[in-house]
Scaffold this motif. Structure first.
Motif, short mmCIF file in Angstrom:
data_model
loop_
_atom_site.label_atom_id
_atom_site.label_comp_id
_atom_site.label_asym_id
_atom_site.label_seq_id
_atom_site.Cartn_x
_atom_site.Cartn_y
_atom_site.Cartn_z
N ASP A 172 19.75 10.24 -12.21
CA ASP A 172 20.10 11.31 -11.50
C ASP A 172 19.37 12.66 -11.25
O ASP A 172 19.03 13.19 -10.40
CB ASP A 172 21.49 11.51 -11.15
N LEU A 173 19.00 13.06 -12.61
CA LEU A 173 18.35 14.14 -12.69
C LEU A 173 16.86 13.98 -12.37
O LEU A 173 16.22 14.83 -11.96
CB LEU A 173 18.31 14.64 -14.25
N ARG A 223 15.70 12.06 -10.21
CA ARG A 223 15.35 11.69 -8.79
C ARG A 223 15.60 13.03 -8.03
O ARG A 223 15.20 13.00 -6.94
CB ARG A 223 16.70 10.80 -7.94
N THR A 224 15.70 14.03 -8.56
CA THR A 224 15.47 15.43 -7.99
C THR A 224 14.13 15.82 -7.61
O THR A 224 13.02 15.14 -8.60
CB THR A 224 16.04 16.52 -8.73
N ARG A 225 13.59 16.83 -6.81
CA ARG A 225 12.15 16.95 -6.66
C ARG A 225 11.61 17.64 -8.02
O ARG A 225 10.42 17.17 -8.26
CB ARG A 225 12.11 18.15 -5.53
N GLN A 226 12.25 18.51 -8.70
CA GLN A 226 11.74 18.80 -9.80
C GLN A 226 11.44 17.78 -11.04
O GLN A 226 10.65 17.71 -11.86
CB GLN A 226 12.38 19.93 -10.59
N GLY A 227 12.30 16.69 -10.90
CA GLY A 227 12.45 15.60 -12.06
C GLY A 227 11.48 14.51 -11.88
O GLY A 227 11.00 13.70 -12.73
N LEU A 228 10.80 14.52 -10.61
CA LEU A 228 10.20 13.23 -10.43
C LEU A 228 8.79 13.05 -11.14
O LEU A 228 8.44 12.18 -11.41
CB LEU A 228 9.84 13.31 -8.87
N SER A 250 9.20 6.43 -9.32
CA SER A 250 9.05 8.04 -9.10
C SER A 250 7.64 8.47 -8.71
O SER A 250 7.56 9.38 -8.01
CB SER A 250 9.40 8.64 -10.60
N VAL A 302 6.92 12.66 -1.19
CA VAL A 302 7.49 14.11 -1.00
C VAL A 302 6.26 15.00 -0.87
O VAL A 302 6.35 15.92 -0.13
CB VAL A 302 8.22 14.51 -2.29
#
Length: 122
Positions: free
Chosen positions: A27-28, A30-35, A88, A95
């Protein structure tokens, strides 16, 4: 009976989604910063495979049968981590393309977002 099974499966899914470490990490990521951390996160599959191997060794030496469940969960989590790396990258490319399009539209004044018939003056 079916309602009970349905409710139980929903509660089990909620518990696993909320409290299991691999789901929290995914889940972390899948965020924009985590990709950008998707490929290094594939390395998290190694401990899961190691635990699965250790449990199968214990089972082979006469350990308890419930360790089969631990092996299954570890292999499933290892597969999730391994498959998330390439996914990812695809998500990151999408993105960045969307961000690039939005930036171009902002710079051009938003005229590119309008359809052709709306841009022409009659």
């Amino acid at each position: 009976m079916i309602r009970l099974l349905w409710t139980t499966s929903i509660e089990v899914r909620y518990f696993l989604r909320r409290y299991m470490p691999s789901n929290i990490v995914l889940d972390l990521l899948r965020t924009r910063q985590g990709l950008k951390w998707g490929i290094p996160a594939m390395l998290l599959a190694v401990p899961y495979v190691a635990v699965a191997h250790w449990c199968t060794t214990l089972i082979g030496d006469g350990g308890p049968g419930w360790l089969h469940l631990v092996v299954l969960v570890c292999i499933w989590n290892a597969l999730k981590m391994t498959l998330f790396g390439p996914m990812s990258l695809v998500m990151l490319v999408k993105v960045r393309a969307r961000e690039r399009r939005a930036r171009r539209q902002r710079e051009s004044g938003g005229a590119a977002a309008l359809p052709e018939f709306a841009r022409s003056e009659h």
